[in-house]
Design a protein around this motif. Structure first.
Motif, PDB file in Angstrom:
ATOM      1  N   PRO A   1       0.831  -1.209   0.000  1.00  0.00           N
ATOM      2  CA  PRO A   1       0.000   0.000   0.000  1.00  0.00           C
ATOM      3  C   PRO A   1       0.865   1.258   0.000  1.00  0.00           C
ATOM      4  N   ASP A   2       0.412   2.273  -0.714  1.00  0.00           N
ATOM      5  CA  ASP A   2       1.134   3.537  -0.809  1.00  0.00           C
ATOM      6  C   ASP A   2       0.666   4.453   0.319  1.00  0.00           C
ATOM      7  N   PRO A   3       1.505   4.692   1.324  1.00  0.00           N
ATOM      8  CA  PRO A   3       1.066   5.522   2.455  1.00  0.00           C
ATOM      9  C   PRO A   3       0.600   6.903   2.036  1.00  0.00           C
ATOM     10  N   GLU A   4       1.260   7.513   1.045  1.00  0.00           N
ATOM     11  CA  GLU A   4       0.854   8.849   0.613  1.00  0.00           C
ATOM     12  C   GLU A   4      -0.562   8.837   0.051  1.00  0.00           C
TER      13      GLU A   4
ATOM     14  N   GLY B   1       5.585  -7.916   3.849  1.00  0.00           N
ATOM     15  CA  GLY B   1       6.556  -6.891   4.177  1.00  0.00           C
ATOM     16  C   GLY B   1       6.079  -5.508   3.805  1.00  0.00           C
ATOM     17  N   GLY B   2       5.398  -5.382   2.644  1.00  0.00           N
ATOM     18  CA  GLY B   2       4.908  -4.082   2.204  1.00  0.00           C
ATOM     19  C   GLY B   2       3.869  -3.508   3.142  1.00  0.00           C
ATOM     20  N   GLU B   3       2.999  -4.375   3.663  1.00  0.00           N
ATOM     21  CA  GLU B   3       1.979  -3.918   4.602  1.00  0.00           C
ATOM     22  C   GLU B   3       2.618  -3.495   5.925  1.00  0.00           C
ATOM     23  N   GLN B   4       3.664  -4.205   6.346  1.00  0.00           N
ATOM     24  CA  GLN B   4       4.366  -3.827   7.565  1.00  0.00           C
ATOM     25  C   GLN B   4       5.079  -2.490   7.388  1.00  0.00           C
ATOM     26  N   ASP B   5       5.697  -2.305   6.225  1.00  0.00           N
ATOM     27  CA  ASP B   5       6.373  -1.032   5.954  1.00  0.00           C
ATOM     28  C   ASP B   5       5.372   0.119   5.941  1.00  0.00           C
ATOM     29  N   ALA B   6       4.220  -0.093   5.282  1.00  0.00           N
ATOM     30  CA  ALA B   6       3.195   0.949   5.230  1.00  0.00           C
ATOM     31  C   ALA B   6       2.692   1.276   6.629  1.00  0.00           C
ATOM     32  N   ARG B   7       2.562   0.259   7.460  1.00  0.00           N
ATOM     33  CA  ARG B   7       2.111   0.491   8.836  1.00  0.00           C
ATOM     34  C   ARG B   7       3.057   1.432   9.565  1.00  0.00           C
ATOM     35  N   GLU B   8       4.342   1.226   9.416  1.00  0.00           N
ATOM     36  CA  GLU B   8       5.316   2.066  10.109  1.00  0.00           C
ATOM     37  C   GLU B   8       5.227   3.519   9.660  1.00  0.00           C
ATOM     38  N   VAL B   9       5.042   3.729   8.354  1.00  0.00           N
ATOM     39  CA  VAL B   9       4.943   5.094   7.840  1.00  0.00           C
ATOM     40  C   VAL B   9       3.627   5.729   8.275  1.00  0.00           C
TER      41      VAL B   9
END
Length: 331
Positions: free
Chosen positions: A116-119, A136-144
């Protein structure tokens, strides 16, 4: 909440299609009576996990961004599509969702993939974000997204068993002001799972089942820790993935399927392409000679009742698998 029988499961689902809009969202949940929503909020939601989360939801959410298919399906069952601002494009796939028509009415469909694109999410101005941290992408988006100050509930358990589905429905029901609906859904899952368990209690032979899915360009053999595996166990089957030590859902060759020696083969249709998407594998001459294929013990089920997006419809999948594996007991 009554506890169901234990067993692991969860399916990795890819997102698909692109952003779309629709003006009519007729299945929106009714608004809370005047003053009632204000009285119920702010509220703190306890989210189990490692570590557990305490999420404060300041007001009844009406612009919910559901980033994963499983949380989107749960949110629609609990609160209706009218309170959703964004869902994965795959949520409008009728093979994957029991609420595809309602999902199609949600204004924004998130692009394909598990990143997912956080922006993009922040630009939608949601008042609550829901996601499952399977990839991994969902975890990264969660952090942002956590830095944006938007209330967010991250489901970390993977929806691997009916117990986990029930727990997640309860958590989301609390966040969405839908506790009564969540209790009803959990009670129905409990009741129907208990009925299946009672009917097959005397079964002594448990066929070994290979679970194949078509979420990619070729059939995948599902590992023993996906939600469909939990349904198979509860329905009186054993898992050939355990027999051959298959630990990660991934592409399966004819040789691997033959080595697994399944007594029955369950095909999970994620994409809506049906049995044709499995034909190259099942028509392989050696695979065609497997007793499961020769005797017609191959069953196709839509993902909407047999994968982690199933919600309360998972009870339909459980009953169908049990009738397939043990027709006499299920009469």
């Amino acid at each position: 909440m009554k506890h169901l029988l234990a067993g692991p499961a969860a399916a990795v689902l890819g997102l698909s299609l692109l952003t779309g809009c629709a003006p009519d969202r007729g299945d929106a949940s009714p608004a809370a009576p005047a003053g009632q929503a204000d009285a119920a909020y702010p509220r703190t939601v306890e989210v189990p996990g490692d570590p557990p989360q305490r999420v404060t939801v300041p007001a009844r959410p009406t612009r919910i961004a559901a980033l994963s298919p499983d949380v989107a399906e749960a949110a629609v069952e609990l609160a209706g599509a009218g309170r959703l601002a964004a869902v994965p494009a795959s949520a409008a796939n009728p093979s994957l969702s029991s609420h595809a028509e309602a999902m199609a009415s949600v204004p924004v469909k998130l692009p394909p993939g598990t990143d997912p694109d956080p922006e993009q999410i922040i630009s939608l101005k949601p008042d609550l974000i829901l996601l499952t941290t399977r990839h991994g992408g969902e975890q990264d988006a969660r952090e942002v997204l956590a830095q944006a100050g938007i209330p967010m509930i991250a489901i970390t358990n993977g929806w691997r068993t009916l117990e986990e589905v029930e727990r997640n429905l309860t958590v989301l029901g609390r966040a969405l002001d839908a506790e009564a609906k969540a209790r009803d859904l959990v009670a129905e899952l409990d009741r129907r799972a208990a009925a299946v368990a009672e009917k097959i209690a005397g079964v002594t032979e448990r066929p070994g089942v290979a679970i194949l899915s078509n979420q990619a360009d070729r059939p995948f053999l599902n590992a023993a820790d996906v939600l469909t595996s939990d349904l198979v166990r509860r329905a009186g089957g054993d898992l050939v993935a355990e027999r051959i030590g298959w630990r990660t859902t991934g592409p399966v060759t004819a040789e691997r399927l033959i080595a697994a020696r399944p007594d029955a083969i369950l095909l999970v249709d994620v994409t809506g392409r049906g049995r044709d998407s499995f034909r190259a594998l099942l028509d392989d001459p050696a695979v065609a000679e497997l007793p499961a294929v020769r005797q017609g013990r191959v069953r196709l089920l839509p993902a909407r009742i047999s994968y982690a997006t199933g919600g309360v419809r998972l009870a339909d999948g459980l009953e169908e698998i049990a009738r397939w594996l043990h027709p006499e007991a299920m009469r």
